[in-house]
Design a protein around this motif. Structure first.
Motif, PDB file in Angstrom:
ATOM      1  N   VAL B 113      -8.763  32.235  64.961  1.00 59.95           N
ATOM      2  CA  VAL B 113      -9.970  31.959  65.731  1.00 59.95           C
ATOM      3  C   VAL B 113      -9.512  31.848  67.182  1.00 59.95           C
ATOM      4  O   VAL B 113      -8.564  31.108  67.474  1.00 59.95           O
ATOM      5  CB  VAL B 113     -10.628  30.650  65.255  1.00 59.95           C
ATOM      6  N   PRO B 114     -10.130  32.583  68.102  1.00 63.03           N
ATOM      7  CA  PRO B 114      -9.652  32.581  69.488  1.00 63.03           C
ATOM      8  C   PRO B 114      -9.560  31.161  70.027  1.00 63.03           C
ATOM      9  O   PRO B 114     -10.419  30.321  69.745  1.00 63.03           O
ATOM     10  CB  PRO B 114     -10.722  33.383  70.235  1.00 63.03           C
ATOM     11  N   GLY B 115      -8.483  30.914  70.756  1.00 62.55           N
ATOM     12  CA  GLY B 115      -8.322  29.609  71.395  1.00 62.55           C
ATOM     13  C   GLY B 115      -7.617  28.584  70.524  1.00 62.55           C
ATOM     14  O   GLY B 115      -7.313  27.487  70.973  1.00 62.55           O
ATOM     15  N   THR B 116      -7.332  28.894  69.264  1.00 64.71           N
ATOM     16  CA  THR B 116      -6.613  27.940  68.400  1.00 64.71           C
ATOM     17  C   THR B 116      -5.131  28.273  68.426  1.00 64.71           C
ATOM     18  O   THR B 116      -4.721  29.358  68.813  1.00 64.71           O
ATOM     19  CB  THR B 116      -7.126  27.979  66.961  1.00 64.71           C
ATOM     20  N   HIS B 117      -4.314  27.292  67.981  1.00 59.17           N
ATOM     21  CA  HIS B 117      -2.873  27.514  67.944  1.00 59.17           C
ATOM     22  C   HIS B 117      -2.359  27.284  66.528  1.00 59.17           C
ATOM     23  O   HIS B 117      -3.122  26.992  65.633  1.00 59.17           O
ATOM     24  CB  HIS B 117      -2.179  26.584  68.946  1.00 59.17           C
ATOM     25  N   ASP B 188      -6.600  38.862  67.208  1.00 61.15           N
ATOM     26  CA  ASP B 188      -5.270  38.994  66.619  1.00 61.15           C
ATOM     27  C   ASP B 188      -4.436  37.807  67.082  1.00 61.15           C
ATOM     28  O   ASP B 188      -4.853  37.050  67.973  1.00 61.15           O
ATOM     29  CB  ASP B 188      -4.653  40.341  66.991  1.00 61.15           C
ATOM     30  N   ALA B 189      -3.249  37.611  66.489  1.00 61.39           N
ATOM     31  CA  ALA B 189      -2.488  36.385  66.729  1.00 61.39           C
ATOM     32  C   ALA B 189      -2.187  36.165  68.198  1.00 61.39           C
ATOM     33  O   ALA B 189      -2.128  35.036  68.672  1.00 61.39           O
ATOM     34  CB  ALA B 189      -1.196  36.410  65.898  1.00 61.39           C
ATOM     35  N   GLU B 190      -1.996  37.268  68.955  1.00 57.67           N
ATOM     36  CA  GLU B 190      -1.649  37.130  70.364  1.00 57.67           C
ATOM     37  C   GLU B 190      -2.888  37.156  71.254  1.00 57.67           C
ATOM     38  O   GLU B 190      -2.785  37.110  72.489  1.00 57.67           O
ATOM     39  CB  GLU B 190      -0.707  38.268  70.786  1.00 57.67           C
ATOM     40  N   GLU B 191      -4.036  37.301  70.611  1.00 56.10           N
ATOM     41  CA  GLU B 191      -5.322  37.361  71.314  1.00 56.10           C
ATOM     42  C   GLU B 191      -5.370  38.487  72.332  1.00 56.10           C
ATOM     43  O   GLU B 191      -5.913  38.330  73.427  1.00 56.10           O
ATOM     44  CB  GLU B 191      -5.653  36.010  71.956  1.00 56.10           C
ATOM     45  N   THR B 192      -4.784  39.626  71.995  1.00 56.33           N
ATOM     46  CA  THR B 192      -4.911  40.780  72.875  1.00 56.33           C
ATOM     47  C   THR B 192      -6.158  41.571  72.516  1.00 56.33           C
ATOM     48  O   THR B 192      -6.640  42.373  73.300  1.00 56.33           O
ATOM     49  CB  THR B 192      -3.686  41.707  72.784  1.00 56.33           C
TER      50      THR B 192
END
Lengths: 245, 403, 442
Positions: B113-117, B188-192
């Motif tokens: 989910v965008p913005g999560t770590h 995606d994991a790197e939020e690209t």
């Protein structure tokens, strides 16, 4: 009332083509309380007679009453029951169950009679005491002498309180001292009222009975012969003579 | 019953008892563990994909003709293929997709989910055309599927553009545990790259990696000279007879390429092949073992009956009827088997502990052990029955037979 | 005396045919089942490069770029192209090779329809490292790797298909757009476990074509088996020529092997790899703490569970099966032997010593054990045939599981052992009983 009555009983063994008539038109009456000995050469039919009279073996012809009951044509189950309740066997080879100790050996017929544990225990202890082996209750047959083993076998019979004891050369495997001991016990038992039929080779033991029978070739011979009795047996002898006559 | 005397007499015929006890115990230990492995494996074998496997054909095409090195030619070819396949009689639906059901192969992507770590969710991902859901037979339960326009545009879309995706319920729940995933963003994991969930499908299961139930479909026409293109065809009836026609149709469109067809059932069978073999092997081992053990019990009981003819005769003379003799031997055997079963339960857990620790597998369940124990009791009794009946036929007159 | 004992054994077999058959069946099943599954285990678990597995080492480096993902704290199973190129330069290992599988279209020299084949990209050292057998020609040279030369090594099966099995060294084949000169043809080769492909498909068949790794860029060969990447290509990266892209992207698809003959060289190589990674950290790569692995073949096989755990479990279970079968035999032998107690009594009375009787019975058990063992080996052939239907390379392909000499010997030893275990106690029992007792009881 006769304990055992056989009318024209015949027993045939077949092995392949050979047919052996082990008993031929065999008739015999034994009264309650009698002590009868049977002698005869090997193969004469003594054992067959014991097997038939003990309901260990079926027979082809004739009729057999045991304790007033026609036992000629019974099912296996009924025969087993009669053996268990009315007959006690004493074998030449003792036939104790080698894996069982004295107590358990004496217990065997009582188990088949489905008696409650308490009563079985009482009967076993009493019977073993009667043959003088109370100290050996937990011994295995292999730990006992031949005479002791036969006494256990007798205890096994006594515990069942049978009406008829069939003894097949009970002293055959024993030395004379032990044999005498066994004969004395048997006589005591007979005195207490149990009918005994005993097959024996020993003329001295045969002579101690009320009546001595001889089998040859599947038939009773010398039926009338009556042997001298010890004095204390006279009364009984009288009664048996009457019947025999 | 005669537990006491039989028990005491058993203690005295050690060799035979030890042998049967050991045999029964080992057999139980093995049978229980085989059963456990079988149940464990069967659970996986029985799991359905949720797709209409029985009516699906996967087609892989790989171009070799140099004319096809032009991406535009390939793109056009895909559209031609889709149209052509759909016109073959007996074809119900066609899809151009990167999904490879039952082939242990595909793409695995990490999304979040965008913005999560933290650890991203790992999921299978595949390109799909609008026809995929109909072809697989997995309906969209929430939201919508893809449009032709999205599919057409997908492969060329710049990274900055938010792409629509359809995800499986398992992935939706992993990303948005509180529900309401529809319409929510994914990256995606790197939020690209960013996606929006436009649809959710239920019933997705394609074992691959550790992501059997999670999938994310993106609309894109995925084709290249080096990896070719893939189609799934759903047929109305049995798919196998249709394969030659489909191959011919595709080669008719373009013959400068290889075409490989395979039914999904074939792929699935191959996928399960080794597990099936394992189950079959375990079954065979169990059956043979039980056979050997049963033979052993029959043998030992037969000997013990033969050895004790005289004792049987004596018992008969003392008033045992045939049933009592049968009962005696069965009871004796049951007691020995029971020692074996008790020891076997311990051994089974021991062996299981060893297997789980040193090899792999599931822990033994109580029900499995109980089933094994019950089976051995039955087998023990069954194996003893024959010899016991033979014992009951021993004539009582044997007792008076003199030595 | 042995002959006499054998004859006695044969007589007793004839006397108890059913029982003897049961005994035989018992041993045969025990040996058959255990040989089958132990062979299956043995084929998978044995040293895939005999004599070399101790020195061949697989290299892994943690080049994951994303630092906050726990999954990425263990090094990936493959390395990047650019790291492979750097490692290949090291002279610490006696030999080293980097390898991956690709696919390509092979055009036959006679112009018939091409076929799509698996290709394996390797360096010259690959062939001696993995003991690859040649029928014609041999590997290309290290110089061919450096240049690179357009050469190929093909499998015997492909050689049979393309050249009718003739010596094709010196001839050319076209793969994709490149003409390649054949320098070597392999002898038939089917390692059951492909040591060089442990992380991707260890049980698969070797590829039909081997090409110099350096041709990857020029021929634009893509990895076909297994690749991973943690990074989405940067804008513009996709437009670069393939060969240049390989040097900048972070796609993991290369397996790297180094031949390190002794512990010192392993240590030296580990520090070399660590030094390389430390150097790379200066350029912003390898953000994770140093976590490199240099693992021997057998250790890697264990780590990757190349032998399926179920196969191991089955091997254990089948050995226990043999134990049950042996217990069974003890029982059956005990029965037959004790049933013959009286004849033993006669023999003893006629002067046979206790030892003679013991040996006589043991010989009989061993005879049954051996016969059962032979039958068991035959049974295991049937069992393996069933296994091969699933594991084999197609209907006419190579049988995957084959009994080898050591396994057959092991089976025979196992059956003799079972015979001995099963026979000792009964033989001892029978010779321990005093002769008088047997004589009397008949």
């Amino acid at each position: 009332m006769p304990m055992l009555k056989m009318d024209n009983v015949s027993k045939i063994y077949r092995t392949g083509l050979v047919e052996t008539r082990a008993l031929r038109d065999f008739s015999l009456t034994v009264d309650e309380g009698e002590f009868v000995t049977i002698t005869g050469p090997s193969g004469s039919g003594k054992t067959t007679f014991l097997n038939v009279s003990g309901l260990l073996d079926a027979f082809e012809q004739g009729t057999y009453w045991l304790d007033g009951m026609d036992v000629s044509r019974l099912s296996d189950r009924e025969m087993s029951r009669v053996r268990n309740e009315k007959i006690g066997f004493i074998f030449q080879g003792f036939n104790l169950l080698p894996d069982l100790d004295v107590f358990d050996n004496v217990d065997v017929p009582l188990r088949y009679r489905r008696l409650p544990a308490k009563e079985r225990k009482a009967r076993i202890e009493k019977a073993v005491a009667m043959v003088g082996l109370s100290s050996r209750l937990r011994h295995l047959p292999s730990q006992l002498s031949g005479g002791q083993q036969q006494r256990v076998a007798i205890a096994r019979v006594l515990a069942g309180d049978p009406k008829l004891i069939l003894a097949d050369e009970p002293t055959g495997n024993l030395d004379s001292a032990m044999a005498r001991e066994i004969m004395e016990i048997l006589e005591q038992v007979n005195e207490a009222g149990t009918t005994i039929i005993m097959v024996t080779h020993n003329p001295e033991h045969a002579a101690r009975a009320h009546r001595q029978l001889h089998i040859a070739d599947g038939r009773l011979v010398d039926f009338e012969r009556i042997t001298p009795f010890p004095l204390n047996r006279v009364e009984r002898t009288e009664s048996s003579r009457q019947v025999a006559g | 019953m005669e537990f006491g005397p039989i028990f005491r007499s058993l203690l005295r015929s050690r060799a035979r008892v030890i042998l049967i006890v050991a045999e029964v115990a080992l057999t139980l230990a093995i049978v229980a563990n085989c059963l456990s492995l079988i149940l464990d494996t069967r659970a996986q074998l029985a799991r359905p994909s949720g797709f209409d496997d029985e009516h699906l054909i996967a087609i892989q095409t790989n171009p070799f003709d140099d004319r096809l090195r032009d991406q535009k030619v390939l793109d056009r070819l895909v559209d031609q293929d889709r149209r052509t396949l759909a016109t073959v009689a007996g074809v119900r639906a066609v899809s151009h997709t990167g999904l490879r059901p039952w082939e242990r192969s595909g793409n695995i992507t990490a999304v979040r989910v965008p913005g999560t770590h933290g650890e991203p969710a790992r999921t299978q991902s595949a390109e799909a055309d609008p026809g995929l859901f109909d072809t697989l037979g997995i309906p969209i339960v929430q939201g919508r599927g893809f449009t032709e326009a999205e599919y057409d545009h997908g492969a060329d879309a710049p990274l900055s553009e938010v792409q629509p995706v359809v995800v499986s319920r398992a992935l939706a729940d992993a990303l948005y545990p509180n529900g309401g995933a529809l319409g929510k963003p994914v990256a995606d994991a790197e939020e690209t790259q960013r996606f929006t969930i436009v649809g959710i499908v239920d019933r997705f299961y394609n074992p691959f990696g550790n992501t059997s139930e999670k999938v994310m479909f993106q609309p894109a026409r995925s084709v290249g000279f080096d990896f070719g293109s893939r189609y799934l065809v759903r047929t109305q009836g049995n798919p196998a007879p249709l394969m030659p026609q489909l191959e011919k149709a595709l080669l008719g469109v373009e013959k400068g390429r290889f075409v490989q067809l395979r039914t999904l059932v074939d792929s699935r069978d191959e996928f399960h092949g080794r597990d099936r073999l394992l189950v079959a092997s375990l079954n065979a081992v169990m059956a043979l073992l039980v056979l050997v053990t049963a033979l052993g019990i029959v043998g030992l009981t037969s000997f013990s009956v033969a050895e004790r003819q005289r004792q049987i005769g004596t018992r008969r003379a003392l008033g045992a009827d045939r049933l009592a003799i049968v009962r005696h031997f069965l009871l004796e055997n049951w007691m020995v088997t029971s020692f074996g079963v008790v020891l076997g339960v311990l051994l089974a857990y021991g062996l299981n502990f060893g297997i789980v620790t040193w090899v792999a597998g599931a822990k033994l369940s109580l029900a499995t052990v109980a089933a094994g124990a019950l089976a051995l009791w039955t087998i023990g009794l069954g194996a003893a029955l024959g010899p016991a009946l033979r014992g009951a036929r021993v004539p009582p007159a044997i007792a008076t037979r003199n030595v | 005396m042995l002959l006499y004992n054998l004859r006695l054994a044969w007589k007793s077999v004839r006397r108890y045919p059913v029982l003897s058959a049961l005994i035989l069946l018992g041993i045969a099943l025990g040996v058959g089942v255990s040989t089958t599954f132990i062979t299956a285990y043995h084929v998978l678990a044995r040293d895939p490069v005999p004599g070399k597995s101790g020195s061949l080492h697989y290299v892994r480096m943690n080049s994951w770029g994303v630092a906050d993902d726990p999954f990425r704290q263990t090094p990936p199973p493959l390395i990047t192209w650019r790291d492979a190129q750097e490692l290949l330069k090291s002279r610490v290992p006696a030999r080293s090779t980097a390898t991956f599988a690709s696919r390509g279209t092979v055009f036959p020299p006679d112009g018939t329809r091409p076929s799509r084949q698996s290709l394996r990209l390797v360096t010259a050292d690959f062939f001696p490292m993995f003991d690859v057998p040649f029928r014609y020609g041999g590997p290309w040279s290290r110089e061919a790797d450096a240049r690179p030369e357009t050469v190929a090594v093909i499998s015997s099966a492909l050689n049979d298909r393309l050249f009718g099995g003739a010596n094709s060294v010196g001839r050319t084949i076209r793969i994709e757009k490149t003409e390649l000169k054949i320098v070597g043809v392999l002898a038939p080769w089917r390692p059951r476990v492909r040591a060089y492909a442990l992380v991707s498909d260890p049980l698969g068949a070797p590829e039909p074509v081997f090409l110099p790794l350096a041709l990857t860029g020029p021929m634009e060969l893509r990895p076909a088996e297994f690749q991973m990447s943690w990074r989405t290509p940067a804008p513009g990266e996709e437009k670069l020529p393939y060969a240049s892209r390989l040097l900048v992207n972070e796609v993991l698809f290369v397996g790297f092997w180094a031949e390190l003959p002794n512990p010192e060289s392993v240590r030296a190589y580990r520090s070399f790899v660590d030094a390389y990674v430390t150097e790379q950290k200066k350029h912003g790569r390898f953000p994770h703490p140093l976590n490199n692995r240099v693992t021997s073949v057998l250790d890697l096989m264990a780590e990757l569970k190349v032998v399926p755990p179920q196969t191991k479990a089955l091997a254990v279970i089948s050995l226990l099966f043999l134990v049950v079968a042996a217990l069974n035999l003890i029982g059956l032998f005990l029965g037959t032997v004790l049933a013959r107690a009286s004849t033993v009594g006669v023999r003893r009375a006629l002067g046979a010593s206790r030892w003679t009787i013991f040996v006589q019975h043991l010989v009989e058990c061993e005879l049954m054990g051996l016969a059962g063992g032979i039958l068991g080996v035959l049974l295991s052939l049937a069992g393996l045939a069933v296994l091969n239907r699933v594991y084999g390379d197609g209907p006419k392909g190579v049988a995957f599981f084959q009994l080898d000499v050591p396994m057959v010997l092991a089976a025979v030893v196992l059956s003799l052992l079972a015979g001995a275990i099963a026979g000792l106690y009964p033989a001892w029992r029978i010779c321990a009983i005093p002769p008088a007792r047997h004589l009397k009881s008949q």
